[in-house]
Design a protein around this motif. Structure first.
Motif, PDB file in Angstrom:
ATOM      1  N   THR A   1      71.112  36.919  33.653  1.00 32.52           N
ATOM      2  CA  THR A   1      71.900  38.203  33.454  1.00 32.52           C
ATOM      3  C   THR A   1      71.970  38.644  31.940  1.00 32.52           C
ATOM      4  O   THR A   1      72.094  37.666  31.275  1.00 32.52           O
ATOM      5  CB  THR A   1      73.211  38.363  34.394  1.00 32.52           C
ATOM      6  N   THR A   2      72.639  39.637  31.791  1.00 36.93           N
ATOM      7  CA  THR A   2      72.778  39.975  30.439  1.00 36.93           C
ATOM      8  C   THR A   2      74.257  39.752  29.866  1.00 36.93           C
ATOM      9  O   THR A   2      75.242  39.803  30.836  1.00 36.93           O
ATOM     10  CB  THR A   2      72.633  41.744  30.220  1.00 36.93           C
ATOM     11  N   ILE A   3      74.540  39.073  28.931  1.00 38.74           N
ATOM     12  CA  ILE A   3      75.835  38.462  28.464  1.00 38.74           C
ATOM     13  C   ILE A   3      76.318  39.153  27.139  1.00 38.74           C
ATOM     14  O   ILE A   3      75.537  38.869  26.120  1.00 38.74           O
ATOM     15  CB  ILE A   3      75.765  37.062  28.326  1.00 38.74           C
ATOM     16  N   ASN A   4      77.301  40.051  27.424  1.00 38.52           N
ATOM     17  CA  ASN A   4      77.621  40.663  26.237  1.00 38.52           C
ATOM     18  C   ASN A   4      79.183  40.238  25.908  1.00 38.52           C
ATOM     19  O   ASN A   4      80.157  41.153  26.081  1.00 38.52           O
ATOM     20  CB  ASN A   4      77.349  42.289  26.387  1.00 38.52           C
ATOM     21  N   SER A   5      79.410  39.030  25.643  1.00 34.61           N
ATOM     22  CA  SER A   5      80.793  38.553  25.394  1.00 34.61           C
ATOM     23  C   SER A   5      80.628  37.401  24.490  1.00 34.61           C
ATOM     24  O   SER A   5      79.674  36.691  24.472  1.00 34.61           O
ATOM     25  CB  SER A   5      81.155  38.201  26.841  1.00 34.61           C
ATOM     26  N   PRO A   6      81.768  37.084  23.646  1.00 31.97           N
ATOM     27  CA  PRO A   6      81.857  36.042  22.788  1.00 31.97           C
ATOM     28  C   PRO A   6      81.892  34.760  23.536  1.00 31.97           C
ATOM     29  O   PRO A   6      81.635  33.545  22.989  1.00 31.97           O
ATOM     30  CB  PRO A   6      82.854  36.305  21.899  1.00 31.97           C
ATOM     31  N   ASN A   7      82.111  34.606  24.618  1.00 32.08           N
ATOM     32  CA  ASN A   7      82.342  33.263  25.515  1.00 32.08           C
ATOM     33  C   ASN A   7      81.521  33.315  26.749  1.00 32.08           C
ATOM     34  O   ASN A   7      81.243  34.342  27.444  1.00 32.08           O
ATOM     35  CB  ASN A   7      83.873  33.354  25.978  1.00 32.08           C
ATOM     36  N   PHE A   8      80.710  32.258  26.725  1.00 39.12           N
ATOM     37  CA  PHE A   8      79.899  32.096  27.687  1.00 39.12           C
ATOM     38  C   PHE A   8      79.853  30.617  28.182  1.00 39.12           C
ATOM     39  O   PHE A   8      80.206  29.657  27.422  1.00 39.12           O
ATOM     40  CB  PHE A   8      78.447  32.626  27.760  1.00 39.12           C
ATOM     41  N   VAL A   9      79.102  30.123  29.231  1.00 38.04           N
ATOM     42  CA  VAL A   9      78.962  28.806  29.664  1.00 38.04           C
ATOM     43  C   VAL A   9      77.527  28.404  29.884  1.00 38.04           C
ATOM     44  O   VAL A   9      76.602  29.078  30.272  1.00 38.04           O
ATOM     45  CB  VAL A   9      79.751  28.317  30.829  1.00 38.04           C
ATOM     46  N   ILE A  10      77.093  27.154  29.582  1.00 37.89           N
ATOM     47  CA  ILE A  10      75.985  26.489  30.005  1.00 37.89           C
ATOM     48  C   ILE A  10      76.002  25.715  31.354  1.00 37.89           C
ATOM     49  O   ILE A  10      76.854  24.822  31.227  1.00 37.89           O
ATOM     50  CB  ILE A  10      75.101  25.586  28.800  1.00 37.89           C
ATOM     51  N   GLN A  11      75.426  26.037  32.165  1.00 35.15           N
ATOM     52  CA  GLN A  11      75.817  25.181  33.560  1.00 35.15           C
ATOM     53  C   GLN A  11      74.539  24.311  33.752  1.00 35.15           C
ATOM     54  O   GLN A  11      73.434  24.541  33.360  1.00 35.15           O
ATOM     55  CB  GLN A  11      75.746  26.516  34.658  1.00 35.15           C
ATOM     56  N   GLY A  12      74.962  23.398  34.593  1.00 37.85           N
ATOM     57  CA  GLY A  12      73.894  22.281  35.100  1.00 37.85           C
ATOM     58  C   GLY A  12      74.539  20.967  35.531  1.00 37.85           C
ATOM     59  O   GLY A  12      75.896  21.180  35.967  1.00 37.85           O
ATOM     60  N   GLN A  13      73.747  20.042  36.098  1.00 39.80           N
ATOM     61  CA  GLN A  13      74.241  19.158  36.825  1.00 39.80           C
ATOM     62  C   GLN A  13      74.801  18.060  35.549  1.00 39.80           C
ATOM     63  O   GLN A  13      74.214  17.021  35.673  1.00 39.80           O
ATOM     64  CB  GLN A  13      73.333  18.596  37.736  1.00 39.80           C
ATOM     65  N   PHE A  14      75.651  18.404  35.139  1.00 37.13           N
ATOM     66  CA  PHE A  14      76.182  17.439  33.735  1.00 37.13           C
ATOM     67  C   PHE A  14      77.321  16.472  34.206  1.00 37.13           C
ATOM     68  O   PHE A  14      78.225  17.085  35.171  1.00 37.13           O
ATOM     69  CB  PHE A  14      76.533  18.282  32.554  1.00 37.13           C
ATOM     70  N   THR A  15      77.335  15.345  33.642  1.00 34.07           N
ATOM     71  CA  THR A  15      78.415  14.431  33.896  1.00 34.07           C
ATOM     72  C   THR A  15      79.211  14.515  32.765  1.00 34.07           C
ATOM     73  O   THR A  15      78.857  15.401  31.802  1.00 34.07           O
ATOM     74  CB  THR A  15      77.985  12.842  33.999  1.00 34.07           C
ATOM     75  N   HIS A  16      80.329  14.066  32.656  1.00 30.65           N
ATOM     76  CA  HIS A  16      81.270  14.404  31.637  1.00 30.65           C
ATOM     77  C   HIS A  16      80.818  13.943  30.595  1.00 30.65           C
ATOM     78  O   HIS A  16      80.732  14.291  29.276  1.00 30.65           O
ATOM     79  CB  HIS A  16      82.757  13.628  31.863  1.00 30.65           C
ATOM     80  N   ASP A  17      79.963  12.727  30.290  1.00 27.60           N
ATOM     81  CA  ASP A  17      79.607  12.095  29.111  1.00 27.60           C
ATOM     82  C   ASP A  17      78.313  12.968  28.639  1.00 27.60           C
ATOM     83  O   ASP A  17      78.269  13.135  27.332  1.00 27.60           O
ATOM     84  CB  ASP A  17      79.000  10.530  29.340  1.00 27.60           C
ATOM     85  N   GLN A  18      77.420  13.451  29.429  1.00 26.68           N
ATOM     86  CA  GLN A  18      76.423  14.254  29.187  1.00 26.68           C
ATOM     87  C   GLN A  18      76.931  15.439  28.502  1.00 26.68           C
ATOM     88  O   GLN A  18      76.386  16.092  27.401  1.00 26.68           O
ATOM     89  CB  GLN A  18      75.550  14.723  30.165  1.00 26.68           C
ATOM     90  N   ALA A  19      77.925  16.246  29.068  1.00 25.36           N
ATOM     91  CA  ALA A  19      78.203  17.400  28.537  1.00 25.36           C
ATOM     92  C   ALA A  19      79.100  17.162  27.142  1.00 25.36           C
ATOM     93  O   ALA A  19      78.809  18.088  26.415  1.00 25.36           O
ATOM     94  CB  ALA A  19      79.293  17.847  29.673  1.00 25.36           C
ATOM     95  N   LEU A  20      79.901  16.243  27.214  1.00 21.65           N
ATOM     96  CA  LEU A  20      80.503  15.659  25.942  1.00 21.65           C
ATOM     97  C   LEU A  20      79.395  15.558  24.991  1.00 21.65           C
ATOM     98  O   LEU A  20      79.563  16.255  23.595  1.00 21.65           O
ATOM     99  CB  LEU A  20      81.266  14.419  26.079  1.00 21.65           C
ATOM    100  N   ARG A  21      78.469  14.938  25.148  1.00 20.18           N
ATOM    101  CA  ARG A  21      77.299  14.491  24.089  1.00 20.18           C
ATOM    102  C   ARG A  21      76.518  15.728  23.678  1.00 20.18           C
ATOM    103  O   ARG A  21      76.268  16.050  22.431  1.00 20.18           O
ATOM    104  CB  ARG A  21      76.323  13.407  24.684  1.00 20.18           C
ATOM    105  N   LEU A  22      76.290  16.846  24.718  1.00 26.54           N
ATOM    106  CA  LEU A  22      75.485  17.925  24.291  1.00 26.54           C
ATOM    107  C   LEU A  22      76.577  18.966  23.383  1.00 26.54           C
ATOM    108  O   LEU A  22      75.849  19.557  22.607  1.00 26.54           O
ATOM    109  CB  LEU A  22      75.110  18.784  25.620  1.00 26.54           C
TER     110      LEU A  22
END
Length: 542
Positions: free
Chosen positions: A200-221
């Motif tokens: 979808t169109t995102i017109n905001s300064p804040n957004f998220v990247i979703q996925g099947q991340f663990t805590h360590d994977q999300a922290l590393r990315l």
């Protein structure tokens, strides 16, 4: 202040000082079975890398100017602090190098691996659509791992306004694309670290990247993205892991040396300044407790070995201020002032000297902080020393000008003649405060008259010294006796005139009974009559 009130206040000071020192050095457990504990100030202080141990590294960058290098240092330190290393410090070193210090690191290799990877971050369109850059590291504000609605970890992205406009246009275009051309590629250097799809169109300064991340994977990315905001390539040229054993031994030996030194200083102050030495001990204990508390609560302040030297130096300055005050009180007391007047004048006249040398020390500490942060001279060790010294100077001024003054007035109440100049007051001042008047210029006491002094010398007795107040009292009594004598003489002359007049008028019987039998003769006749009487008495037969 009365003696009773002074005793009450001293008891209050003792009641306050005891728990303060307990909470400074001891962890106090509380709750069910000591489940929680209130950490003492000295245990809550963050320790520097030279005491606690950690990672020390130097990186060479491809920075084009000093501003770019400084920006990279600030960004790298922010990354480390956001990722759980609040005491990490990154400072520019020379024209193109950075020095990194991370104390208390459980896995040093993780830090070195993390800092060795940064390059420029870019958000790009798919390769099939031209591989154009949407925004780069200059528009990214923050990337943080968060827990999403489904319980999985996501990466929350925050970008600036310029990036928001370009990102809104790109997502509007990509939302209408079909797979596999509906994604945004996230590149750090030459490596694509992620390729999230756009729905979808995102017109905001804040957004998220979703996925099947663990805590360590999300922290590393997220960490890798933030590392890409540095905009530089880092090349590790020197690294070392500092053992905590060396720092602990240095800390232990430093504390032992400091305790021994303070005991010797306390003994010296009590021997030389007596009661003022006791006041010094109490005020120094308050000084130490306040400094430890401030080091524990002020964020970003770590205690290093040079910082311990700063504490000791600040303590020495506090003692120096007290010695200046005490010596000034001694000088004022020698000028024949009362104990209370000498104390007030001593504090007032020593204020300018105390402020002068403390201001110069404050300026020196500020110069060290600026040199450590802006010009990378000395690094965290020099900066820690300067910050601790700055705190010590502020507390030493408070201790000397407030705590010491109040304690001096409390102890002074034990001398009930503190506002007087007399032997009792001076004896108290000599025994309790070690104050003495100058013998050669002593005019606080006035000796006896010359004849009395000569009589005393002939008899072997030491002439008694009278204080000014006693001398004034003596003179007042002599004047009253002279007035009484003059009054009696005037009354006697008046009565004599009345009797003489009555004799001439033949009215002597009208005089008072007590004057009826009085014979009046000329002074010479009276003296001769007395002499004849004495001769008759002397040669009368026995």
């Amino acid at each position: 202040m009365s003696k009773r009130r002074s005793i009450i206040w001293l008891c209050v000071v003792g009641i306050i000082l005891l728990p303060v020192m307990i909470f400074t050095f001891i962890n106090v457990p509380f709750g069910n079975n000591g489940r929680w504990q209130l950490r003492g100030s000295i245990h809550a202080i963050d320790l520097g890398i030279d005491i606690r141990g950690g990672v020390y590294a130097i990186y060479v960058t491809n920075a084009d100017n000093q501003q770019q290098l400084t920006h990279a240092a600030v960004g790298m330190q922010a990354i480390l602090q956001q990722r759980g290393f609040p005491l990490a410090t990154v400072v520019p070193l020379g024209a193109n190098s950075l020095r990194v210090e991370v104390p208390d690191v459980a896995d040093p290799s993780l830090i070195l691996e993390l800092l060795g990877e940064p390059a420029r971050l870019e958000f790009r369109m798919p390769y099939a659509l031209g591989d154009a850059v949407i925004f780069d590291y200059r528009q990214l504000i923050n990337a943080t791992p968060v827990i999403g609605a489904g319980g999985n970890y996501e990466i929350a992205i925050n970008i600036r306004w310029e990036g928001q406009q370009a990102f809104a246009a790109a997502t509007a275009d990509l939302a209408n694309q079909s797979a596999p051309n509906n994604y945004i590629a996230v590149w750090v250097g030459d490596t694509r670290i992620s390729a999230p799809t756009v729905s979808t169109t995102i017109n905001s300064p804040n957004f998220v990247i979703q996925g099947q991340f663990t805590h360590d994977q999300a922290l590393r990315l997220a960490t890798t993205m933030m590392a890409g905001t540095l905009g530089l390539e880092l090349d590790l040229v020197q690294s070392s892991v500092i053992s905590a054993t060396l720092g602990e031994n240095a800390l232990r030996l430093g504390l032992i040396a400091g305790i021994i030194g303070m005991l010797l200083v306390f003994a010296f102050m009590v021997l030389v300044y007596r009661g003022f030495g006791v006041i010094t001990i109490i005020s120094v204990l308050f000084y130490f407790a306040i400094v430890m508390f401030l080091l524990a609560v002020i964020p970003g302040v770590a205690l290093t070995l040079p910082g311990i030297a700063g504490i000791i130096l600040g303590l020495g300055m506090a003692l120096d201020a007290k010695i200046i005050i005490y010596e000034r009180i001694r000088d004022e007391f020698k000028q024949n002032k009362t104990l209370r007047m000498s104390t007030r004048a001593g504090f007032r006249k020593s204020l300018s000297a105390i402020i002068d040398f403390n201001v110069t020390s404050v300026l020196s500490a500020i110069v060290l902080i600026v040199a450590a942060r802006m010009f990378a001279l000395g690094g965290a060790a020099i900066e820690g020393f300067a910050i601790v010294l700055l705190i010590g100077i502020a507390v030493s001024l408070f201790s000397a000008l407030f705590i010491t003054r109040k304690l001096a007035h409390m102890f002074m109440a034990f001398n009930r003649d503190a506002d007087k100049i007399n032997p009792e007051s001076d004896e108290f001042s000599r025994k309790f405060f070690g104050l003495q008047r100058m013998q050669e210029d002593e005019d606080a006491y006035i000796s006896l008259d010359d004849e009395e002094a000569e009589d005393a010398d002939m008899s072997g007795d030491k002439p008694k010294k009278l204080s000014r107040r006693e001398r004034r009292e003596q003179e007042r009594r002599l004047k009253e006796v002279d007035k009484e004598f003059e009054s009696d003489s005037s009354e006697f002359e008046a009565q004599a005139d009345d009797i003489e007049f009555a004799q001439q008028e033949g009215e002597l019987d009208l005089l008072p009974d007590e004057l009826a039998d009085v014979d009046f003769v000329e002074p010479d006749q009276q003296n001769s009559s007395d002499e004849v009487a004495e001769e008759d008495k002397e040669y009368s037969p026995t």
